[in-house]
Design a protein around this motif. Sequence first.
Motif, PDB file in Angstrom:
ATOM      1  N   THR A  86     -29.241  32.884 -89.248  1.00 56.41           N
ATOM      2  CA  THR A  86     -29.040  32.954 -87.802  1.00 56.41           C
ATOM      3  C   THR A  86     -28.339  34.227 -87.384  1.00 56.41           C
ATOM      4  OG1 THR A  86     -28.929  30.543 -87.716  1.00 56.41           O
ATOM      5  CG2 THR A  86     -28.074  31.728 -85.819  1.00 56.41           C
ATOM      6  N   GLN A  87     -27.255  34.595 -88.070  1.00 56.71           N
ATOM      7  CA  GLN A  87     -26.473  35.767 -87.687  1.00 56.71           C
ATOM      8  C   GLN A  87     -27.308  37.046 -87.697  1.00 56.71           C
ATOM      9  OE1 GLN A  87     -25.864  33.245 -89.948  1.00 56.71           O
ATOM     10  NE2 GLN A  87     -24.241  34.090 -91.207  1.00 56.71           N
ATOM     11  N   VAL A 126     -29.670  37.079 -84.725  1.00 58.43           N
ATOM     12  CA  VAL A 126     -28.900  37.433 -83.524  1.00 58.43           C
ATOM     13  C   VAL A 126     -28.633  38.940 -83.510  1.00 58.43           C
ATOM     14  CG1 VAL A 126     -26.689  37.137 -82.347  1.00 58.43           C
ATOM     15  CG2 VAL A 126     -27.905  35.139 -83.231  1.00 58.43           C
ATOM     16  N   ASP A 167     -31.583  35.607 -79.178  1.00 58.52           N
ATOM     17  CA  ASP A 167     -30.530  34.738 -78.642  1.00 58.52           C
ATOM     18  C   ASP A 167     -30.105  33.730 -79.714  1.00 58.52           C
ATOM     19  OD1 ASP A 167     -30.324  31.802 -77.170  1.00 58.52           O
ATOM     20  OD2 ASP A 167     -29.214  33.386 -76.126  1.00 58.52           O
ATOM     21  N   ALA A 168     -28.812  33.427 -79.790  1.00 56.38           N
ATOM     22  CA  ALA A 168     -28.278  32.551 -80.840  1.00 56.38           C
ATOM     23  C   ALA A 168     -28.931  31.169 -80.831  1.00 56.38           C
ATOM     24  CB  ALA A 168     -26.762  32.417 -80.697  1.00 56.38           C
ATOM     25  N   GLU A 169     -29.106  30.592 -79.654  1.00 58.01           N
ATOM     26  CA  GLU A 169     -29.729  29.261 -79.578  1.00 58.01           C
ATOM     27  C   GLU A 169     -31.177  29.310 -80.050  1.00 58.01           C
ATOM     28  OE1 GLU A 169     -30.864  25.913 -76.220  1.00 58.01           O
ATOM     29  OE2 GLU A 169     -29.241  27.339 -75.788  1.00 58.01           O
ATOM     30  N   LEU A 170     -31.879  30.355 -79.657  1.00 57.11           N
ATOM     31  CA  LEU A 170     -33.273  30.510 -80.073  1.00 57.11           C
ATOM     32  C   LEU A 170     -33.361  30.761 -81.578  1.00 57.11           C
ATOM     33  CD1 LEU A 170     -36.131  30.550 -78.995  1.00 57.11           C
ATOM     34  CD2 LEU A 170     -35.874  33.008 -78.629  1.00 57.11           C
ATOM     35  N   GLN A 189     -31.338  29.616 -83.831  1.00 54.43           N
ATOM     36  CA  GLN A 189     -31.134  28.317 -84.499  1.00 54.43           C
ATOM     37  C   GLN A 189     -32.394  27.454 -84.421  1.00 54.43           C
ATOM     38  OE1 GLN A 189     -27.561  26.233 -84.306  1.00 54.43           O
ATOM     39  NE2 GLN A 189     -26.646  27.991 -85.306  1.00 54.43           N
ATOM     40  N   LYS A 190     -33.070  27.505 -83.268  1.00 57.91           N
ATOM     41  CA  LYS A 190     -34.321  26.746 -83.126  1.00 57.91           C
ATOM     42  C   LYS A 190     -35.370  27.262 -84.103  1.00 57.91           C
ATOM     43  CE  LYS A 190     -33.721  25.267 -78.361  1.00 57.91           C
ATOM     44  NZ  LYS A 190     -34.194  25.366 -76.971  1.00 57.91           N
TER      45      LYS A 190
END
Length: 94
Positions: A42-43, A46, A51-54, A56-57
Amino acid sequence: MNPLADTIYLHGLNLFPAFGPKRLGLLGNYFQSYADAFTAPTQELVAAGVDAELAQKFILFRQTIELQAENEKLQNLAIHLVSIQDPLYPQLLL
């Protein structure tokens, strides 16, 4: 990495509906290969501009993708993937 092998990772990224041309371009510019982008934590996604939420998805989504099975589907349908780095990519689309 072999560009042909890397193309299946691009396909895997492209299967995620929220990754259109703009985000795929960000990922392609940030990572050395699409395989690196596909497997990134994830990092790193980003840091590449997702985007962080995207991000993670996507991490959850990629757990549902079987790249080998996707590759076999494409081969069975005689579909050959062409990426923007491929010499076969149409110059008029650049």
